[in-house]
Motif scaffolding. Structure first.
Motif, PDB file in Angstrom:
ATOM      1  N   PRO B 236      19.997  88.335  41.064  1.00 52.26           N
ATOM      2  CA  PRO B 236      20.786  89.133  40.132  1.00 52.26           C
ATOM      3  C   PRO B 236      20.192  90.505  40.003  1.00 52.26           C
ATOM      4  CG  PRO B 236      19.277  87.357  39.292  1.00 52.26           C
ATOM      5  CD  PRO B 236      19.027  87.590  40.634  1.00 52.26           C
ATOM      6  N   LYS B 237      19.103  90.787  40.264  1.00 52.82           N
ATOM      7  CA  LYS B 237      18.523  92.371  40.095  1.00 52.82           C
ATOM      8  C   LYS B 237      17.873  92.616  41.568  1.00 52.82           C
ATOM      9  CE  LYS B 237      16.670  91.376  36.004  1.00 52.82           C
ATOM     10  NZ  LYS B 237      15.723  91.079  35.372  1.00 52.82           N
ATOM     11  N   SER B 260      25.524  93.558  51.564  1.00 57.95           N
ATOM     12  CA  SER B 260      26.640  93.850  50.666  1.00 57.95           C
ATOM     13  C   SER B 260      27.324  92.298  50.117  1.00 57.95           C
ATOM     14  CB  SER B 260      27.753  94.588  50.810  1.00 57.95           C
ATOM     15  OG  SER B 260      28.402  94.118  51.839  1.00 57.95           O
ATOM     16  N   ALA B 261      28.014  92.348  49.161  1.00 56.31           N
ATOM     17  CA  ALA B 261      28.654  91.168  48.754  1.00 56.31           C
ATOM     18  C   ALA B 261      29.729  90.802  49.966  1.00 56.31           C
ATOM     19  CB  ALA B 261      29.402  91.235  47.493  1.00 56.31           C
ATOM     20  N   PRO B 273      29.643  86.831  43.782  1.00 56.00           N
ATOM     21  CA  PRO B 273      29.849  87.803  42.680  1.00 56.00           C
ATOM     22  C   PRO B 273      29.413  89.120  43.222  1.00 56.00           C
ATOM     23  CG  PRO B 273      28.991  85.609  41.890  1.00 56.00           C
ATOM     24  CD  PRO B 273      29.047  85.446  43.414  1.00 56.00           C
ATOM     25  N   GLU B 274      30.096  90.082  42.872  1.00 55.44           N
ATOM     26  CA  GLU B 274      29.752  91.528  43.422  1.00 55.44           C
ATOM     27  C   GLU B 274      28.398  92.134  42.842  1.00 55.44           C
ATOM     28  OE1 GLU B 274      31.427  93.817  45.121  1.00 55.44           O
ATOM     29  OE2 GLU B 274      32.997  92.659  45.888  1.00 55.44           O
ATOM     30  N   GLU B 275      28.101  91.430  41.476  1.00 55.47           N
ATOM     31  CA  GLU B 275      26.915  92.063  40.940  1.00 55.47           C
ATOM     32  C   GLU B 275      25.777  91.814  41.496  1.00 55.47           C
ATOM     33  OE1 GLU B 275      29.122  90.246  39.438  1.00 55.47           O
ATOM     34  OE2 GLU B 275      28.352  88.438  38.411  1.00 55.47           O
ATOM     35  N   LEU B 276      25.502  90.846  42.382  1.00 54.61           N
ATOM     36  CA  LEU B 276      24.402  90.366  42.966  1.00 54.61           C
ATOM     37  C   LEU B 276      24.018  91.211  43.933  1.00 54.61           C
ATOM     38  CD1 LEU B 276      25.259  86.443  43.241  1.00 54.61           C
ATOM     39  CD2 LEU B 276      23.801  87.366  41.601  1.00 54.61           C
ATOM     40  N   THR B 277      22.596  91.233  44.158  1.00 54.36           N
ATOM     41  CA  THR B 277      22.011  91.936  45.253  1.00 54.36           C
ATOM     42  C   THR B 277      21.883  91.052  46.203  1.00 54.36           C
ATOM     43  OG1 THR B 277      20.843  93.090  43.577  1.00 54.36           O
ATOM     44  CG2 THR B 277      20.262  93.804  45.729  1.00 54.36           C
TER      45      THR B 277
END
Ligand SMILES: Nc1ncnc2c1ncn2[C@@H]1O[C@H](COP(=O)(O)OP(=O)(O)OP(=O)(O)O)[C@@H](O)[C@H]1O
Ligand SMILES: [Mg+2]
Lengths: 257, 610
Positions: B236-237, B260-261, B273-277
């Motif tokens: 997540p971060k 990248s996603a 999901p785009e927000e995941l690292t």
């Protein structure tokens, strides 16, 4: 065989007419001419002449071991009554087997020095001609022959252990044992003294008569055959040139009855 | 004209002549025997020594054995092909030497001994030619040393104990076997137990941790392990740089790459999901194994994140069409993070999904199917067919299978794997054997087989040298024999030719007299020939006598070096007629000159010769 066997009313044992034998060595030429030579069955014929006149040559021709240069008539009586073998034709055909068979069947031969085979005993020597004819000799005949030739104790000895005279008598026994019709003897007594020669000649004559065998005996000793031979032939030598001699064989006049 | 056959009198006359000249004859015979006897002895020595050497080799199967000198894998197909090679007498696969040690206790005995277990099969010459019989299942054959150490006799029972250590715990199984025979000490000085191949393979499998169900031995079924090309870590971060670089230390991974996603969607087959690292964990040059993944999970403990192993470029046909299924094994919590449904077989763990779930599939809802089973053909080392069972549907565009299945299929591209429909399990196919025991049909086949195996790149050991040495010796001795024989031949022929010729010359007059008496040329022709044959026959007799005496002496002299029945100088019976015939033919040929000479004798010439 029909061509070489013909029938005649009364066939002589040997009949030679118009024989010429030329022997040459390098330059020298020897010519033997025999216008006529006949041996009747049971007859004893002597061939007399000095050394080198062609006696042995004539005997070899009769013995079928030497080929005549030319011959008009050459016949030898065959075993069968009245049949003769035409030797001239046999030579012309070079029929060695027939000549050998004729020699084996009809002839006995005594050589100047006997001609016993040294590797056979006297008995085996005597039996050999009969054996190769395909016959067995009875021991009685061998013993009888040996006895009459004064060889009784010599039968099982080897020829080397015999005297020259004994050898010669053994050779006569061998020549007669197989009952030939013609006995040829080339100076059978040349190697022995006169007395012995006479007795050998007597033996031969007696046996030949007993067995009714015709005999042609070659000798240069006239004395030996006077009174014994039924007929005799002699030679007339002509020196044609230094190198060329001719010998003509003719019946001898006055020697025999 | 009589039907006389003078020819039949020739041999007797020839013999009389030889007897008359017996000294000369004797010398000739001695001269011939002096050639014949040494030739026979030489031939006998050659035959005898070669035969003795050969028989010593032939008798002992050790000399027909061809052993691999290095351990490598030989496929079952290779053994099938090997069977068809000419000159192969017997061949059986063997196992690793390390796996072949078993402990043996004689029933009633107390001491256990460690013996080597060797596979055997019908026709094994090592057993059959050393007083043994080939054991069947439940039976064994012991080497002399093994029998001595365990003090058993044929008919006794022994207990075989096979041990292994699994998960750090020692385990063992026992099997009672009957000793059917004990080999003679010649078969080898090592303590060995010979058993049927099937038993030996079960022992090998047990030692490697596997079960042998037919014997009731517990253990694993040989399941293939999954392997992966890499793993994606979705967080997540972003991680702190120090945590990021420390993550892969001592895990077997070599690199950690920021992704990248989009990269993740490409590798996984579904959008994330785009927000995941996204981190891509790689182990260049080596497959990623469960152990590697476990090590990462250990380090991530207490953190939120999803570790997703992936496999790339698998070639397979699902239901006939070339589609790459998505490999996914996640639980509710992971599914939530990824924004998709969880998978019924749960999250990726340390083991393969049980109860057949390994071959379950979630079918895309967009293309519904009524089938319960879907055939799959995957391309690996060998083609691998198995069914997928439909266990539900998925909203994703492609079928979803446990990621462990893809891992297994990846392994299948490197090692042969088969699917066992009875157990619904994938199994490692028998990769091959680690060696072989091979016996050539005869020692003469050994060199050819040896060189053929070598040419195939298989390092082998065989008594090739001993065998080739004998073959070279045989050839050398044969050549030597023929050389000497040739020399003897020339000598004796010359002696015969000249002696017989001289005899004819010496006996010219006698041969002439024979002609005069009624022998034809063709009859006297055989006079020297008969003599040649007689002399040769006498020479042969004397020669064989000399040979027999000398052979006796030689064999007696070497008696201490020879086993009973062996002989250094001996001739096989079939040589003798050949030898005699050859000698007589030669003598006849040698007498031809003399015979020809004899036919040339003219009786007219010789009767006057003195
Ligand atoms: N091969 C030959 N070549 C040429 N002439 C030969 C040959 N053989 C012999 N002669 C000659 O033939 C003649 C006759 O020889 P043959 O042997 O017939 O005589 P012979 O009358 O028997 O004499 P002897 O009484 O001495 O025995 C002799 O002059 C001899 O030189
Ligand atoms: Mg004269």
């Amino acid at each position: 065989m029909a061509s070489v066997v013909s029938e005649t009313a009364f066939a002589p044992m040997v009949c030679l007419e118009g024989l010429v034998k030329t022997r040459s060595q390098s330059e020298s030429v020897f010519e033997l001419e025999v216008p006529g030579f006949t041996v009747q069955p049971g007859q004893m014929v002597a061939v007399i002449g000095e050394s080198g006149c062609g006696k042995s040559t004539l005997l070899d021709i009769i013995a079928l071991v030497m080929t005549p240069s030319a011959v008009a008539r050459f016949e030898i009586a065959n075993g069968a009554a009245g049949m003769v073998s035409d030797v001239a034709a046999l030579w012309a055909n070079d029929d060695e087997d027939a000549l050998t068979a004729l020699r084996r069947d009809a002839f006995g031969y005594v050589l100047q020095t006997g001609g016993l085979l040294p590797f056979l005993s006297v008995r085996q020597n005597i039996c050999l001609p009969a054996r190769i004819k395909g016959r067995r000799l009875s021991q009685a005949r061998v013993e009888g022959l040996a006895k009459s030739l004064g060889l009784a104790g010599c039968l099982d000895r080897m020829p080397v252990s015999l005297s020259i005279g004994q050898r010669q008598r053994a050779a006569i026994a061998r020549a007669l044992a197989h009952q030939p019709r013609l006995l040829l003897a080339d100076e059978p007594t040349a190697a022995v003294d006169k007395a012995r020669a006479r007795s050998i000649m007597d033996d031969m004559q007696r046996l030949a008569r007993e067995e009714s065998v015709a005999v042609v005996v070659v000798t240069h000793d006239v004395e030996l055959i006077v009174d014994r031979a039924d007929a005799a032939y002699t030679f007339e030598t002509v020196q044609l040139s230094e190198q060329h001699s001719r010998s003509i064989c003719r019946p001898a006049e006055g020697l025999c009855p | 004209m009589s039907c006389a056959n003078p020819l039949k009198h020739i041999p007797a006359l020839a013999a009389s002549h030889l007897k008359h000249e017996w000294i000369l004859t004797f010398c000739l015979v001695i001269a011939l025997a002096a050639v014949i006897a040494p030739l026979l002895v030489l031939l006998g020595l050659k035959y005898g020594t070669i035969q003795t050497l050969r028989e010593r080799l032939v008798e002992d199967p050790i000399f027909r054995e061809i052993r691999p000198s290095q351990t490598r894998e030989f496929s079952p197909q290779w053994f099938d092909e090997l069977q068809s090679w000419p000159g192969i007498g017997f061949v059986t696969p063997t196992i690793l030497p390390l796996s072949s040690v078993i402990s043996v206790v004689a029933s009633g005995g107390r001491n256990s001994e460690l013996f080597d277990l060797i596979p055997t099969a019908a026709g094994d010459p090592l057993l059959l030619e050393n007083g043994g019989v080939v054991p069947t299942d439940g039976e064994v054959v012991l080497s002399a040393e093994a029998a001595r150490r365990s003090a058993v006799a044929p008919g006794d029972e022994i207990t075989v104990k096979v041990t292994r250590s699994r998960g750090g715990r020692p385990e063992h199984v026992e099997e009672r076997l009957r000793v059917v025979s004990i080999l003679s000490p010649r078969a080898g000085s090592l303590a060995r137990v010979y058993a049927p191949l099937a038993f030996v393979l079960d022992v090998e499998g047990y030692k490697e941790g596997y079960a042998a169900p037919s014997r009731g031995w517990p253990g694993d079924t040989p399941q293939p392990y999954p392997s992966f090309d890499g793993a994606l870590l979705l967080m997540p971060k972003p991680m702190l740089p120090i945590a990021r670089s420390g993550l892969i230390i001592n895990t077997g991974f070599g690199r950690i790459v920021d992704g990248s996603a989009k990269d993740a969607a490409e590798l996984l087959g579904f959008p994330v999901p785009e927000e995941l690292t996204v981190y891509n964990l790689l182990a260049p040059g080596a497959p990623v194994t469960i152990t590697n993944l476990r090590a990462i999970e250990q380090k991530l403990r207490g953190q939120t994140g999803v570790l997703l192993p992936y496999v790339r470029g698998l070639d397979m046909a699902v239901d006939g069409s070339r589609t790459a299924p998505i490999g996914l094994s996640i639980d509710e919590r992971q599914a939530e993070l990824l924004g998709i449904h969880s998978t019924p077989w749960g999250r990726f763990g340390g083991t393969l999904p049980e109860n057949g779930q390994l071959v379950h599939v979630l079918w895309p809802a967009a293309t519904p199917t009524t089938a319960t089973e879907i055939a799959v053909r995957a391309v690996g080392v060998a083609e691998l067919d198995f069914p997928l069972r439909v266990a539900g549907s998925t909203s994703l565009s492609r079928p979803v299978v446990p990621v462990e299945l893809l891992g297994v299929l990846r392994t299948a591209t490197q090692r042969p794997i088969v699917f066992n429909p009875a157990t619904d399990h994938f199994e490692m196919a028998r990769g091959g054997y680690r060696g072989f025991r091979l016996y050539a049909r005869s020692i003469d086949d050994v060199p050819a087989l040896y060189h053929r195996l070598k040419s195939e790149g298989i390092e082998v050991i065989a008594e090739v040298e001993a065998i080739e040495r004998i073959q070279v010796l045989d050839r050398g001795l044969s050549r030597l024999f023929w050389l000497i024989a040739l020399l003897g031949l020339f000598g004796s022929t010359a002696v015969l030719v000249s002696s017989l010729y001289a005899a004819v010359e010496r006996r010219r007059r006698d041969l002439g007299v024979l002609r005069l008496l009624g022998f034809a040329r063709r009859h006297v022709f055989f006079f020297p020939i008969a003599q040649g044959i007689m002399i040769a026959a006498l020479g042969l007799m004397l020669g064989f006598g000399g040979y027999a005496a000398l052979a006796q002496v030689i064999n007696h002299a070497f008696a201490s070096e020879l086993a009973p029945g062996e002989a250094f100088c001996t001739l096989p019976a079939q040589y003798l007629p050949i030898f005699c015939l050859a000698t007589l033919v030669l003598a006849t040929l040698a007498s031809l000159v003399a015979a020809w000479r004899a036919t040339g004798i003219d009786p007219a010439e010789v009767i006057r010769e003195q």
